[in-house]
Design an enzyme around this catalytic site. Structure first.
Site, PDB file in Angstrom:
ATOM      1  N   ASP A   1       0.822  -1.218   0.000  1.00 16.34           N
ATOM      2  CA  ASP A   1       0.000   0.000   0.000  1.00 16.34           C
ATOM      3  C   ASP A   1       0.854   1.265   0.000  1.00 16.34           C
ATOM      4  O   ASP A   1       0.472   2.280  -0.579  1.00 16.34           O
ATOM      5  CB  ASP A   1      -1.043  -0.019   1.131  1.00 16.34           C
ATOM      6  CG  ASP A   1      -0.428  -0.023   2.509  1.00 16.34           C
ATOM      7  OD1 ASP A   1       0.746  -0.409   2.625  1.00 16.34           O
ATOM      8  OD2 ASP A   1      -1.119   0.366   3.465  1.00 16.34           O
TER       9      ASP A   1
ATOM     10  N   VAL B   1      13.071 -16.519   5.542  1.00 19.53           N
ATOM     11  CA  VAL B   1      12.940 -17.652   4.599  1.00 19.53           C
ATOM     12  C   VAL B   1      11.570 -17.596   3.921  1.00 19.53           C
ATOM     13  O   VAL B   1      11.408 -18.070   2.796  1.00 19.53           O
ATOM     14  CB  VAL B   1      13.088 -19.055   5.237  1.00 19.53           C
ATOM     15  CG1 VAL B   1      14.485 -19.321   5.692  1.00 19.53           C
ATOM     16  CG2 VAL B   1      12.097 -19.274   6.353  1.00 19.53           C
TER      17      VAL B   1
ATOM     18  N   GLN C   1       4.112 -36.628 -11.458  1.00 20.65           N
ATOM     19  CA  GLN C   1       3.069 -35.593 -11.424  1.00 20.65           C
ATOM     20  C   GLN C   1       1.886 -35.968 -10.531  1.00 20.65           C
ATOM     21  O   GLN C   1       1.124 -35.115 -10.115  1.00 20.65           O
ATOM     22  CB  GLN C   1       2.551 -35.321 -12.845  1.00 20.65           C
ATOM     23  CG  GLN C   1       3.611 -34.767 -13.758  1.00 20.65           C
ATOM     24  CD  GLN C   1       3.232 -34.894 -15.217  1.00 20.65           C
ATOM     25  OE1 GLN C   1       2.557 -34.037 -15.752  1.00 20.65           O
ATOM     26  NE2 GLN C   1       3.644 -35.958 -15.871  1.00 20.65           N
TER      27      GLN C   1
ATOM     28  N   MET D   1       5.226 -14.546   9.427  1.00 22.09           N
ATOM     29  CA  MET D   1       5.078 -13.116   9.125  1.00 22.09           C
ATOM     30  C   MET D   1       3.611 -12.726   9.068  1.00 22.09           C
ATOM     31  O   MET D   1       2.730 -13.569   8.898  1.00 22.09           O
ATOM     32  CB  MET D   1       5.777 -12.794   7.822  1.00 22.09           C
ATOM     33  CG  MET D   1       7.279 -12.698   7.998  1.00 22.09           C
ATOM     34  SD  MET D   1       8.057 -12.143   6.487  1.00 22.09           S
ATOM     35  CE  MET D   1       9.722 -11.843   7.072  1.00 22.09           C
TER      36      MET D   1
ATOM     37  N   SER E   1       3.205  -8.616  -2.391  1.00 16.97           N
ATOM     38  CA  SER E   1       3.328  -8.645  -0.926  1.00 16.97           C
ATOM     39  C   SER E   1       3.116 -10.075  -0.486  1.00 16.97           C
ATOM     40  O   SER E   1       2.151 -10.703  -0.915  1.00 16.97           O
ATOM     41  CB  SER E   1       2.245  -7.751  -0.312  1.00 16.97           C
ATOM     42  OG  SER E   1       1.992  -8.136   1.018  1.00 16.97           O
TER      43      SER E   1
ATOM     44  N   HIS F   1       4.749 -40.288 -13.784  1.00 18.71           N
ATOM     45  CA  HIS F   1       3.950 -40.348 -12.571  1.00 18.71           C
ATOM     46  C   HIS F   1       4.421 -39.479 -11.428  1.00 18.71           C
ATOM     47  O   HIS F   1       3.718 -39.371 -10.428  1.00 18.71           O
ATOM     48  CB  HIS F   1       3.791 -41.804 -12.132  1.00 18.71           C
ATOM     49  CG  HIS F   1       2.807 -42.515 -13.005  1.00 18.71           C
ATOM     50  ND1 HIS F   1       3.160 -43.006 -14.237  1.00 18.71           N
ATOM     51  CD2 HIS F   1       1.484 -42.732 -12.859  1.00 18.71           C
ATOM     52  CE1 HIS F   1       2.089 -43.535 -14.808  1.00 18.71           C
ATOM     53  NE2 HIS F   1       1.060 -43.377 -13.996  1.00 18.71           N
TER      54      HIS F   1
ATOM     55  N   ARG G   1      10.146 -15.164   2.606  1.00 16.95           N
ATOM     56  CA  ARG G   1      10.188 -14.327   1.402  1.00 16.95           C
ATOM     57  C   ARG G   1      10.974 -14.977   0.277  1.00 16.95           C
ATOM     58  O   ARG G   1      10.918 -14.524  -0.859  1.00 16.95           O
ATOM     59  CB  ARG G   1      10.963 -13.046   1.723  1.00 16.95           C
ATOM     60  CG  ARG G   1      10.152 -11.958   2.193  1.00 16.95           C
ATOM     61  CD  ARG G   1      10.935 -10.659   2.207  1.00 16.95           C
ATOM     62  NE  ARG G   1      10.256  -9.752   3.088  1.00 16.95           N
ATOM     63  CZ  ARG G   1       9.068  -9.233   2.820  1.00 16.95           C
ATOM     64  NH1 ARG G   1       8.490  -9.465   1.679  1.00 16.95           N
ATOM     65  NH2 ARG G   1       8.464  -8.460   3.679  1.00 16.95           N
TER      66      ARG G   1
ATOM     67  N   ASP H   1       2.164 -10.984   2.317  1.00 23.25           N
ATOM     68  CA  ASP H   1       1.179 -11.051   3.409  1.00 23.25           C
ATOM     69  C   ASP H   1      -0.270 -11.277   2.973  1.00 23.25           C
ATOM     70  O   ASP H   1      -1.119 -11.540   3.800  1.00 23.25           O
ATOM     71  CB  ASP H   1       1.219  -9.750   4.215  1.00 23.25           C
ATOM     72  CG  ASP H   1       2.531  -9.588   4.959  1.00 23.25           C
ATOM     73  OD1 ASP H   1       3.174 -10.622   5.222  1.00 23.25           O
ATOM     74  OD2 ASP H   1       2.912  -8.455   5.262  1.00 23.25           O
TER      75      ASP H   1
ATOM     76  N   GLU I   1       3.066 -12.752  13.506  1.00 25.22           N
ATOM     77  CA  GLU I   1       3.931 -11.838  14.268  1.00 25.22           C
ATOM     78  C   GLU I   1       3.166 -10.657  14.862  1.00 25.22           C
ATOM     79  O   GLU I   1       3.578 -10.083  15.856  1.00 25.22           O
ATOM     80  CB  GLU I   1       5.109 -11.352  13.417  1.00 25.22           C
ATOM     81  CG  GLU I   1       4.694 -10.576  12.190  1.00 25.22           C
ATOM     82  CD  GLU I   1       5.882 -10.081  11.359  1.00 25.22           C
ATOM     83  OE1 GLU I   1       5.672  -9.753  10.183  1.00 25.22           O
ATOM     84  OE2 GLU I   1       7.001 -10.018  11.892  1.00 25.22           O
TER      85      GLU I   1
HETATM   86  P1  ADP Z   1       4.946  -1.302   0.784  1.00 30.04           P
HETATM   87  O1  ADP Z   1       4.858  -0.783  -0.611  1.00 30.04           O
HETATM   88  O2  ADP Z   1       5.303  -2.744   0.815  1.00 30.04           O
HETATM   89  O3  ADP Z   1       3.778  -0.908   1.623  1.00 30.04           O
HETATM   90  P2  ADP Z   1       6.472   0.812   2.073  1.00 30.04           P
HETATM   91  O4  ADP Z   1       5.356   1.262   2.920  1.00 30.04           O
HETATM   92  O5  ADP Z   1       7.841   0.762   2.667  1.00 30.04           O
HETATM   93  O6  ADP Z   1       6.238  -0.646   1.461  1.00 30.04           O
HETATM   94  O7  ADP Z   1       6.499   1.736   0.797  1.00 30.04           O
HETATM   95  C1  ADP Z   1       7.458   1.552  -0.217  1.00 30.04           C
HETATM   96  C2  ADP Z   1       7.949   2.891  -0.723  1.00 30.04           C
HETATM   97  O8  ADP Z   1       6.837   3.609  -1.293  1.00 30.04           O
HETATM   98  C3  ADP Z   1       8.490   3.825   0.350  1.00 30.04           C
HETATM   99  O9  ADP Z   1       9.841   3.545   0.653  1.00 30.04           O
HETATM  100  C4  ADP Z   1       8.326   5.158  -0.301  1.00 30.04           C
HETATM  101  O10 ADP Z   1       9.370   5.400  -1.218  1.00 30.04           O
HETATM  102  C5  ADP Z   1       7.036   5.007  -1.079  1.00 30.04           C
HETATM  103  N1  ADP Z   1       5.902   5.539  -0.315  1.00 30.04           N
HETATM  104  C6  ADP Z   1       5.241   4.949   0.705  1.00 30.04           C
HETATM  105  N2  ADP Z   1       4.262   5.749   1.192  1.00 30.04           N
HETATM  106  C7  ADP Z   1       4.311   6.875   0.457  1.00 30.04           C
HETATM  107  C8  ADP Z   1       3.563   8.097   0.467  1.00 30.04           C
HETATM  108  N3  ADP Z   1       2.583   8.311   1.340  1.00 30.04           N
HETATM  109  N4  ADP Z   1       3.875   9.044  -0.457  1.00 30.04           N
HETATM  110  C9  ADP Z   1       4.883   8.825  -1.324  1.00 30.04           C
HETATM  111  N5  ADP Z   1       5.621   7.719  -1.357  1.00 30.04           N
HETATM  112  C10 ADP Z   1       5.353   6.748  -0.491  1.00 30.04           C
END
Ligand code: ADP
Length: 745
Positions: A110, A291, A657, A199, A155, A655, A293, A157, A256
């Protein structure tokens, strides 16, 4: 207006790395080139975008060769704090504009998607500032007035709204399940309890699904904290009951981010102490860590990554300046588009609900599949022999496996036995499929008789393809009567469905057949009607992919074309999906057959490819793709016509498979099917005219279909369903498999 649609695209992977990201990169690059667009990879995520220069790399068809099987992301990922500020985004805009890029595919979580959206929203302002500072011309700014954005979720997760699965989650589940299986054997030897921390800071998906898939005895997830203060007592009681029932070891899986209902973290170590103190059991904690990931992506992550990468490019090339950013995910087994930021909001609202201790809302937001898996898990861990409800006569359900072996059959039998016993009924196992039913090979299956079956490949009850003949039906009726069987659960493939249908058709002559009959689809070929996926197909596909990875490694030493023959009977599912997951150049399917013209074209492509430096050719042939052009024929044809440019080999996977322990997906599918089957058997067994059905998994739902309709739903001679959803994927397979416009190999 078509001129405003992007023709120069950039692609980045950001945030945590996830297996399957490379499949996205490969498919996105090749689809873009195929569509006549130019495509750039941004190395190291947003850091590369902010830094620019060499980090923005123009991609060719070949630059994404040989990456599909690799874990992580070959274009790199990083966290980049500058991107969170306007200065960083100004640099990003400057660097994109320099390359005249106005479409961005962002793969990440996100945070990544929020960053891409921020850049898009600010784009006009950022360009105006660049023009003002003299760092861009007004003309360039006008020509690239909008940035269009498509997001994909990478991701492990599985924590995002807008997609049923995130890229990488299935592979992570593979890693966890492999680890827990391994721990179970040592735990059983020492009668130990293992606490496994997995995780998932805000999302219990990996914990819940791995618990379901490994037969774990307790799970703790962030979305559903224990609803009582002394949850420890309840957990200990359940584990103690299990010991009493004869179990030699127990497993507790902890996400976690697990918390109690006051928000206090529940760590693996905390659980271990509880078990030692209250259960007096020797306990160990294993924190799985990174591991989860790692490693090669699973077949599913490769195919899903491929489909989403291709769809992202098609989407972005069709987007105009007014189109808001969208997220492309998978829903109900299909590519699904939805507004990007709506999903980011929805995802965050799960976190907010948990922070506000509104756990019911958090579970609600996770969706129906998550909730039903949690419900099944809770039932399974508490399921113990019970008295039936007052007034209810205990039923005796017979369970058999039939057809070719499919990994996951045992998982289904285990769940069915335990859930039936939990409801106060009895389970009888029939040995050797319908043959055993003819011969009366029926035995009681107790609670512990299916211990350990969750992870076990093969079919412990025995299975074969025999369909009973007309004259054998009276013997089957006698077995059912003598065994006082109130319902029949058939776990199996094509011949199992045929056999069950035969019983239904003879209900008029034999009263004993007028019991509920439920068939579960279990066939690696995935050739059964009503269900988009059958138990065992995912395991077979992963076995094929692992074998082909090895074959490819062995073949690059010399210019070589390998023809790999896979199973599937007359259904091309395994061949087509294996083609997508391994990057095969060509798949030969029974649905299409093989003509001499096809072979001539394939040969021409091979010859020109190898002449230009190609090192490996991979062709996947379904075992029945053509009665004339056999695997051996193809190999000798390619070799003799290869004119010394390349040699050819054949590999008939055979087999292997059908073997192997079931994958997490097959175990979960088997569990959900079996739970539904027991519900149906119980409900129908009290009816005057009980149903006979086969269960299917379609559009994300489990549904029964009347067995009477089986013949109408299939092509009898070809032994496959009339409708096959996966044939829609063939065009993408073809695009990615061709040598590519102007490509050297
Ligand atoms: P993920 O994408 O897995 O949620 P992060 O939250 O670390 O991982 O976000 C990845 C990268 O996206 C950050 O290092 C940053 O460069 C960028 N990013 C995250 N949030 C914002 C935001 N609100 N505005 C601009 N860039 C962002």
């Amino acid at each position: 207006m078509s001129t405003s649609r992007p023709k120069r695209l950039a692609l980045l992977t950001s945030g945590g790395d996830a297996p399957g990201m490379n499949a996205v990169v490969r498919a996105a690059v090749r689809t873009a080139l195929e569509r006549g667009a130019e495509v750039f990879a941004i190395e190291e995520g947003y850091q590369g975008l902010v830094d620019g220069g060499e980090r923005i790399r123009r991609m060719t068809w070949d630059s994404v060769g040989g990456i599909l099987h690799r874990g992580g992301t070959v274009i790199g990922t990083a966290r980049c704090s500058e991107m969170r500020g306007r200065e960083g985004r100004l640099s990003a805009a400057r660097n994109l504009l320099k390359e005249r890029i106005d479409g961005l595919v962002a793969v990440g979580g996100d945070g990544t998607l929020t960053g891409a959206d921020a850049l898009r929203r600010e784009w006009p302002g950022l360009l105006a500032e660049l023009v003002e500072k003299g760092e861009a011309t007004a003309e360039a700014a006008r020509a690239h007035a909008h940035l269009v954005v498509v997001g994909l979720v990478g991701s492990i997760d599985n924590d995002m709204a807008g997609t049923d699965m995130t890229i990488g989650a299935d592979t992570a589940l593979h890693r966890i399940v492999e680890a827990v299986d391994a721990l179970s054997s040592t735990a059983a030897s020492h009668q130990r309890t293992f606490v496994v921390e997995v995780m998932g800071r805000d999302c219990g998906y990996l914990a819940l699904m791995s618990a379901l898939a490994t037969g774990a005895n307790w799970v703790l997830i962030p979305e559903a904290p224990p609803d009582v203060d002394d949850w420890e007592a309840r957990m200990v009681e359940v584990l103690r009951e299990g010991r009493r029932a004869g179990r030699r070891h127990s497993t507790v899986i902890v996400a976690e981010g697990a918390r109690d209902r006051h928000g206090e973290p529940i760590s693996g170590e905390r659980v271990r102490r509880v078990l030692e103190e209250r259960l007096r059991a020797e306990s160990r904690v294993t924190v799985l860590g990174h591991v989860q990931r790692g490693g090669a992506p699973s077949a599913f992550d490769r195919t899903m990554g491929t489909l989403l990468g291709a769809a992202a490019v098609d989407e972005i090339l069709g987007m105009g300046p007014d189109d808001g950013p969208c997220l492309i995910g998978i829903r109900e087994n299909r590519v699904f588009r939805s507004p990007l930021m709506e999903n980011v909001q929805k995802t965050r609202s799960v976190g907010e609900a948990m922070a506000a201790k509104e756990f019911d809302r958090a579970m609600e937001l996770r969706g129906v599949g998550f909730r039903s898996s949690f419900r099944i898990f809770r039932t399974l861990v508490r399921a113990l022999p019970h008295e039936p409800r007052p007034g209810l006569r205990p039923r005796r359900f017979a369970i058999l496996t039939a057809g070719a072996p499919a990994p996951g059959m045992n998982t289904a039998v285990r769940v069915a036995v335990r859930l039936a016993i939990d409801r106060g009924h009895r389970a009888a196992g029939v040995r050797n499929g319908f043959e055993g039913l003819v011969r009366g090979e029926v035995e009681e299956l107790g609670w512990m008789s299916v211990h350990g079956w969750v992870a076990l490949g093969g079919a412990e009850l025995g299975t074969n393809r025999t369909v009973p003949r007309e004259e054998e039906l009276p013997a089957i009726a006698r077995t059912l009567e003598k065994g006082q069987i109130d319902g029949l659960l058939v776990v199996g493939g094509w011949s199992a469905y045929e056999a069950a249908h035969r019983l239904v058709a003879a209900r008029g002559e034999h009263r004993a057949f007028r019991v509920p009959i439920v068939c579960l689809p279990a066939a690696i070929d995935n050739n059964l009607p009503g269900s988009e996926l059958s138990i065992g197909a995912d395991t077979a596909l992963n076995s094929i992919v692992e074998a082909v990875d090895k074959i490819k490694q062995s073949a690059v030493a010399w210019k070589r074309c390998v023809v790999v023959e896979v199973m599937g009977r007359r259904c091309g599912y395994l061949a087509a999906m294996a083609g997508l997951a391994t990057g095969a150049e060509r798949v030969y399917l029974p649905e299409e057959g093989i003509t001499l013209g096809d072979l001539q074209r394939d040969l021409d492509l091979l010859v020109s490819g190898f002449a230009q430096g190609k090192r490996l050719g991979l062709m996947i042939r379904n075992e029945n793709a053509s009665p004339v052009f056999t695997t051996h024929f193809l190999r000798t044809l390619f070799e003799s016509e290869g004119r010394g440019l390349f040699d050819a080999r054949e590999a008939i996977l055979g087999h292997l498979q059908q073997g192997g322990n079931p994958t997490p997906f097959d175990r979960i599918l088997a569990t959900r099917f079996a739970a539904r089957a027991v519900e149906l058997l119980c409900d129908e067994s009290v009816k005057e005219d009980p149903a006979a059905v086969y269960l299917g998994f379609e559009k994300g739902k489990l549904q029964p279909f009347p067995l009477e309709g089986f013949p109408a739903a299939v092509e009898a001679v070809e032994q496959r369903p009339r409708e096959q959803w996966w044939t829609n994927l063939l065009p993408i397979l073809r695009i990615l498999a061709q040598p590519g416009p102007g490509a050297a190999a």
